[in-house]
Design an enzyme around this catalytic site. Structure first.
Site, PDB file in Angstrom:
ATOM      1  N   GLN A 113       0.759  -1.364   0.320  1.00 40.73           N
ATOM      2  CA  GLN A 113      -0.275  -0.179  -0.248  1.00 40.73           C
ATOM      3  C   GLN A 113       0.675   1.376   0.174  1.00 40.73           C
ATOM      4  O   GLN A 113       0.344   2.428  -0.358  1.00 40.73           O
ATOM      5  CB  GLN A 113      -1.076   0.162   0.765  1.00 40.73           C
ATOM      6  N   VAL A 115       3.833   4.450  -0.732  1.00 36.28           N
ATOM      7  CA  VAL A 115       3.888   4.760  -2.406  1.00 36.28           C
ATOM      8  C   VAL A 115       5.217   5.260  -2.286  1.00 36.28           C
ATOM      9  O   VAL A 115       5.532   5.974  -3.375  1.00 36.28           O
ATOM     10  CB  VAL A 115       2.997   6.063  -2.602  1.00 36.28           C
ATOM     11  N   HIS A 131      -1.427   1.524  -4.816  1.00 40.37           N
ATOM     12  CA  HIS A 131      -2.156   2.605  -4.781  1.00 40.37           C
ATOM     13  C   HIS A 131      -1.414   3.655  -5.292  1.00 40.37           C
ATOM     14  O   HIS A 131      -0.697   4.701  -5.033  1.00 40.37           O
ATOM     15  CB  HIS A 131      -2.173   3.198  -2.707  1.00 40.37           C
ATOM     16  N   CYS A 193       0.833  20.028 -17.358  1.00 36.39           N
ATOM     17  CA  CYS A 193       1.699  19.894 -18.440  1.00 36.39           C
ATOM     18  C   CYS A 193       2.175  20.207 -19.032  1.00 36.39           C
ATOM     19  O   CYS A 193       2.092  20.931 -19.607  1.00 36.39           O
ATOM     20  CB  CYS A 193       0.959  18.223 -18.361  1.00 36.39           C
ATOM     21  N   ASN A 259       2.130  -7.147  13.479  1.00 34.24           N
ATOM     22  CA  ASN A 259       1.912  -5.743  13.053  1.00 34.24           C
ATOM     23  C   ASN A 259       1.604  -5.182  14.542  1.00 34.24           C
ATOM     24  O   ASN A 259       1.809  -5.376  15.379  1.00 34.24           O
ATOM     25  CB  ASN A 259      -0.129  -5.287  13.024  1.00 34.24           C
ATOM     26  N   CYS A 277       8.098  -3.891  13.094  1.00 35.22           N
ATOM     27  CA  CYS A 277       7.796  -4.760  11.568  1.00 35.22           C
ATOM     28  C   CYS A 277       9.396  -4.984  11.737  1.00 35.22           C
ATOM     29  O   CYS A 277       9.874  -5.960  11.255  1.00 35.22           O
ATOM     30  CB  CYS A 277       7.044  -4.315  10.425  1.00 35.22           C
TER      31      CYS A 277
END
Length: 290
Positions: A113, A115, A131, A193, A259, A277
């Site tokens: 998940q 990015v 994602h 752009c 977790n 983790c």
């Protein structure tokens, strides 16, 4: 579900880690889902606390970003301050341990998940960015992809207010976000752009948007062929990841979890290691790889 503490492997906890490693050895083709907890040791904050509650303000919504220029101004102003924290982040031991497990053949598919692309920077090969990826910007009109680092240069050149002291962040937030003074947002010049002057958006799935159906279907097919589902560092509060736990449960595919806190799927787990983790994966990796 058996919940155990993964902070150390002394005493009874050693048996729990051994049980987990034994389970994985018996179910070596893992479908893995990772979340923000995996990148936390790399200096990237998480959205939620150990109870699964939001720690900061609500994230930007997809529809609002597309329709409202003030929302885009807010995003790019905060992103300018927050992006360097993600760009400079380094993979931590959690990422490296997962690479070792992939090399040894324990991980068939890793879905993240996150990015931040830290799994790829660590050398992991079979990664799906569920994602999207923050290091890219996409034009919503022509589809052109731009390097986020190049856009950072444009933002600095066209927004001189960032050179002033009052542009310093109040706090660094998850996924390249940051808290800044509102006056900075008001004078923000938003990039467009270079090819078609279209609307630019980070190449990530904002809240209110969805993961492409073909991506979900491909992942569903992979999961149904896996021996087990391993969830790492995520509360699973968003449905885009929780759906894989539902599918696994419906098809009697065992689910295990590492977790720090609560998750949306706690009642579905066969085994849950409660711990940080990086440390937990490092210890697990030594048992599986050596």
């Amino acid at each position: 579900m058996l919940a155990v503490n993964g902070d150390n492997i002394m005493g009874t906890n050693l048996n729990s880690i051994l049980d987990l490693s034994s389970f994985i050895k018996s179910n070596p083709d893992l479908f893995v889902i990772t979340g923000a907890g995996v990148s936390h040791s790399s200096g990237i904050p998480t959205y939620r606390d150990d109870a699964g509650s939001w720690k900061s303000q609500n994230p930007i919504q997809h529809g609002a970003f597309l329709k409202d220029e003030s929302v885009r101004k807010r995003y790019w102003a905060r992103s300018f301050i927050g992006w360097p924290n993600v760009a400079s982040a380094k993979p931590n031991q959690a990422h490296h341990s997962l690479v070792d497990l992939e090399i040894k053949g324990y991980i068939g598919t890793l879905v993240t998940q996150n990015v931040d692309r830290l799994h790829q920077r660590a050398g992991h090969h079979q990664v799906v960015d569920l994602h999207g990826r923050l290091d890219q910007v996409i034009c919503m009109d022509c589809g052109k992809l731009t390097c986020r680092q190049e856009l950072q240069k444009w933002l600095l050149e066209n927004n001189t207010q960032f050179k002033k002291r009052d542009a310093l962040p109040v706090a660094v937030l998850p996924d390249g976000d940051a808290e800044i003074e509102g006056v900075i947002e008001q004078g923000m010049k938003v990039p467009t752009c270079v090819s078609c002057s279209g609307l630019l958006k980070p190449n990530v799935v904002f809240y209110g948007s969805t993961v492409k159906k073909e991506v979900v279907q491909k992942l569903n097919d992979r999961l149904l062929k896996a021996d087990a589902l391993l969830v790492i560092g995520t509360s699973l509060m968003v449905y885009s990841s929780f759906r894989f736990c539902k599918l696994a449960s419906q098809n009697n595919i065992p689910i295990i979890c590492i977790n720090q806190g609560q998750t949306r799927a706690d009642e579905l787990f066969s085994l849950k290691i409660v711990g940080e983790c990086s440390d937990t994966l490092s210890k697990l990796g030594r048992l599986l790889v050596n």
